[in-house]
Design a protein around this motif. Structure first.
Motif, mmCIF file in Angstrom:
data_model
loop_
_atom_site.group_PDB
_atom_site.id
_atom_site.type_symbol
_atom_site.label_atom_id
_atom_site.label_comp_id
_atom_site.label_asym_id
_atom_site.label_seq_id
_atom_site.Cartn_x
_atom_site.Cartn_y
_atom_site.Cartn_z
ATOM 1 N N SER A 201 -8.908 -12.126 13.283
ATOM 2 C CA SER A 201 -7.427 -12.508 13.654
ATOM 3 C C SER A 201 -6.779 -11.556 13.005
ATOM 4 C CB SER A 201 -7.126 -13.905 13.473
ATOM 5 O OG SER A 201 -7.256 -14.243 12.046
ATOM 6 N N THR A 205 -4.239 -8.541 14.535
ATOM 7 C CA THR A 205 -2.659 -8.397 14.376
ATOM 8 C C THR A 205 -2.323 -7.221 13.724
ATOM 9 O OG1 THR A 205 -2.767 -10.603 13.512
ATOM 10 C CG2 THR A 205 -0.966 -9.471 12.701
ATOM 11 N N GLY A 241 -12.309 -13.329 18.832
ATOM 12 C CA GLY A 241 -11.706 -14.503 19.584
ATOM 13 C C GLY A 241 -12.810 -15.522 19.758
#
Length: 365
Positions: A201, A205, A241
């Motif tokens: 993650s 980002t 993910g």
């Protein structure tokens, strides 16, 4: 790398072994553009940190070459590479003030004292620590110490900044805040950043591109959105993910799509991404948010019976864990809508998905 501009960093056939037998980095060929934020992402032992340490000069390639600005780094010691470093443990000098810590790279480079002070204060202001220069590192929070380490890496205006798991010691909320701060600093300065993390993650980002490492090899190099939407193998699909997997065999291939017979007997149509041909085993990849559990007619081509095992309320959506085609952990993210019934444990229903959202990949062992 965009256009014809020469890369700032180039790994050329780089290999690394510590024991003369096992290659930690197997054959690394990677170009990084000036101003790019590139993340090396992968599990522990995948080769990402070793690659970063070779670029920094703390490790020496067993084979191949690394170039910075077109020049080989083979005979350049770490302190002469014009590279800023940010570590997970901050590596601040406890006996120095914050301002002295930030100014240290300038003192090593024989910058005069008044300019050291001016540039150190400017760097502290950039990371929102203005006025704290007289404190010692021990008087700062973890997040503030990380900002000091970042200011120190940037104060001498290096052409390249390397970051090795820099946010790993911070709590979740502060880590997410610092991700955005680092991204904004990168965008405002235009400095080239090579960032190492195992947190997918975090990579999604912050990065312009992500190099996904596993077993000493880059499995895929792409933008965050491309990695998430178009993984090229099962490892990338699992690592980036959330992902559901169903196994089967390829029955036919028609252009970009293929027909797959699941091990549970159902036949579905999938996007043919990485399959070995008719008769080959394949693992199908589904993102939880790309699966629907309502409003599907019986003639839908990709429709599978499901039994609800558990529902978990998460504020903006409901996670529904289901039994689907032999997979007891099949997960669907269901957004709340007015009038939409919440599935109940034990309820039997159907899940469906568009063929383009079902990826046929190499088989998972």
């Amino acid at each position: 790398m965009s256009g014809t501009q020469a890369p700032l960093v180039a790994f050329e056939g780089v290999q690394k072994t510590y024991d003369g037998e096992t290659l930690v980095v197997k054959d690394l060929n990677l170009e990084i553009s000036k101003g790019e934020f590139l993340t090396m992402l992968g599990p522990s032992g995948s080769g990402k940190t070793t690659s970063l340490m070779m670029l920094a000069g703390f490790e020496v390639p067993t084979h191949g070459d690394i170039k910075l600005g077109g020049r080989s780094l083979k005979n350049t010691p770490p302190h002469k590479r014009d590279i800023g470093m940010v570590f997970q443990n901050y590596a601040l000098f406890p006996h120095m003030t914050v301002e002295e810590n930030v100014a240290f790279p300038l003192s090593v480079r024989k910058v005069n004292k008044s300019e050291q002070v001016e540039r150190a204060r400017k760097a502290l202001d950039m990371v929102k620590l203005a006025g704290l220069g007289s404190r010692r590192p021990a008087q700062l929070s973890g997040g503030q110490q990380q900002r000091v380490a970042l200011a120190r890496a940037l104060v001498f205006e290096p052409q390249l900044v390397l970051m090795d798991e820099p946010l790993g010691a911070l709590d979740k909320q502060l880590r997410e805040h610092m991700q955005i701060e680092i991204k904004h600093i990168h965008e405002s300065l235009g400095v080239t950043v090579v960032y190492v993390t195992h947190d997918q993650s975090e990579a999604l980002t912050m990065s312009d591109r992500i190099a996904v490492f596993n077993d000493g090899i880059i499995q895929q190099l792409a933008s965050p959105s491309d990695l998430y939407e178009n993984p090229q193998n099962s490892f990338v699909a699992h690592f980036i993910g959330e992902n559901n997997i169903l196994n089967g065999a390829v029955e036919s291939i028609d252009g970009a799509f293929c027909s797959v017979r699941l091990d549970s007997g159902e036949q579905i149509t999938a996007r043919s991404v990485n399959v070995g041909g008719v008769g080959a085993r394949t693992s199908l990849s589904f993102r939880p948010e790309k699966v629907d559990i309502e409003g599907v007619g019986p003639d839908h081509p990709n429709r599978l019976p499901a039994r609800v095992r558990e529902t978990i309320y998460l504020g903006d959506h409901m996670r529904v864990r289901m039994q689907v085609a032999g997979n007891d952990e099949f997960t669907v993210k269901m957004r709340f809508r007015a009038g939409r019934a919440v599935p109940r444990p034990g309820e039997e229903m159907f899940v469906s998905f568009a063929a383009e959202n079902c990826l046929a990949l190499d088989p998972v062992a």
